[in-house]
Design a protein around this motif. Structure first.
Motif, mmCIF file in Angstrom:
data_model
loop_
_atom_site.group_PDB
_atom_site.id
_atom_site.type_symbol
_atom_site.label_atom_id
_atom_site.label_comp_id
_atom_site.label_asym_id
_atom_site.label_seq_id
_atom_site.Cartn_x
_atom_site.Cartn_y
_atom_site.Cartn_z
ATOM 1 N N GLY A 8 0.828 -1.200 0.000
ATOM 2 C CA GLY A 8 0.000 0.000 0.000
ATOM 3 C C GLY A 8 0.865 1.254 0.000
ATOM 4 O O GLY A 8 1.991 1.243 0.499
ATOM 5 N N TRP A 9 0.336 2.344 -0.575
ATOM 6 C CA TRP A 9 1.118 3.591 -0.594
ATOM 7 C C TRP A 9 0.811 4.484 0.604
ATOM 8 O O TRP A 9 1.585 5.393 0.922
ATOM 9 C CB TRP A 9 0.879 4.376 -1.881
ATOM 10 N N ARG A 10 -0.281 4.221 1.285
ATOM 11 C CA ARG A 10 -0.652 5.064 2.428
ATOM 12 C C ARG A 10 0.327 4.886 3.596
ATOM 13 O O ARG A 10 0.883 3.828 3.791
ATOM 14 C CB ARG A 10 -2.068 4.731 2.892
ATOM 15 N N ASP A 11 0.471 5.951 4.366
ATOM 16 C CA ASP A 11 1.372 5.940 5.519
ATOM 17 C C ASP A 11 0.636 5.354 6.716
ATOM 18 O O ASP A 11 -0.428 5.839 7.098
ATOM 19 C CB ASP A 11 1.829 7.367 5.825
ATOM 20 N N SER A 12 1.211 4.323 7.305
ATOM 21 C CA SER A 12 0.565 3.648 8.438
ATOM 22 C C SER A 12 0.433 4.555 9.661
ATOM 23 O O SER A 12 -0.335 4.265 10.582
ATOM 24 C CB SER A 12 1.348 2.389 8.817
#
Length: 282
Positions: A238-242
């Motif tokens: 995924g590209w989203r920041d955790s």
């Protein structure tokens, strides 16, 4: 908070994409050249080959893709651009042009502030494109080439937003707000950008709705393929920041489709996936 910066970016983009003459970012230049060529009814492989040969990175990707396991199961080596185009088909050239454009954007010096995010975004995009092609070919009647193209452009809005956000230093320094901007607006902006480029209506809808939750029993449509490919890719790529959002729960995937059947297909397709990602990446 830098809401005024977010508003200015969105206002600039809306102005650009709603006018009669659309000002596209320079990273899409090669894509427009290919798109213009593909619209010519008398286009030949030789003509397209000359255009592609002028772009070394694109030539390399086309030949590499033509030699991939997914595209060339016979294993007969292809070493020239024209033969590569004949193998993969002219429409796949369009996909490669987008891959080259997006990769060049993310590797440009001006994108240095987003280096970590850029790497995640690129890896996610390649994974979704490869998964989309494999799922379409093995489980549906959807064109694998169309599915791969949808996978490549499904997050085009994120690429475009990043290309604009780099001009707002205050926003660069606010990763949480930038992340929120990307998450909330990338699908709509991707839809608008592709519409301005004259892409088919089906693709516009698929891109805008690729993250809208739904229940899928069997894969049938291009939208189904992209939705599932995106979900699968988000588990590990995924590209989203955790730091700013909850990670996807893999268990939820079993609610969308026959998880065991899909697992078997993906296991059988490991080599295809690896070869596609290798061909499309640097």
């Amino acid at each position: 908070m830098r809401n005024e910066d977010c508003f200015r970016i969105l206002e600039d983009i809306a102005r650009d994409l709603s006018g009669e003459v659309v000002s596209f970012p320079t990273f899409l230049d090669i894509t427009f050249q290919v798109r213009t060529a593909l619209r010519k009814p008398d286009l030949t492989i030789e003509h397209l080959g000359r255009l592609i040969s002028a772009e070394p990175l694109m030539s390399t990707k086309i030949i590499r893709l033509a030699n991939s396991v997914a595209m060339n199961p016979s294993g007969r080596a292809i070493v020239d651009v024209n033969s590569a185009i004949a193998r993969v088909g002219m429409e796949v050239v369009r996909s490669v042009s987008f891959a080259v454009a997006m990769e060049q954007l993310l590797s440009s010096k001006k994108m240095a502030p987003f280096e970590v995010l850029s790497k995640r975004l690129w890896e996610h995009t390649m994974q979704v494109a490869a998964l989309s092609r494999v799922l379409a070919r093995r489980l549906t009647k959807v064109s694998p080439d169309e599915a791969m193209f949808a996978g490549l452009v499904h997050d085009l809005g994120v690429f475009y937003l990043l290309s604009r956000a780099v001009n707002f230093p205050a926003l660069v320094d606010e990763p949480a707000e930038l992340h929120e901007l990307l998450v909330q607006w990338h699908d709509s902006i991707g839809h608008a950008l592709l519409a301005a480029m004259g892409m088919p209506e089906e693709l516009l809808v698929v891109v805008q709705e690729h993250e809208q939750d739904r229940t899928i029993v069997t894969l049938k449509t291009l939208g189904d393929v992209l939705f599932v490919a995106n979900k699968l890719a988000n588990v590990q790529h995924g590209w989203r920041d955790s730091l700013f959002c909850e990670p996807l729960d893999p268990a939820r995937l079993s609610e969308l489709f026959d998880a065991e059947a899909l697992k078997a297909v993906l296991a059988e397709s490991t080599e295809d996936l690896a070869s596609l990602k290798s061909a499309l990446s640097t």
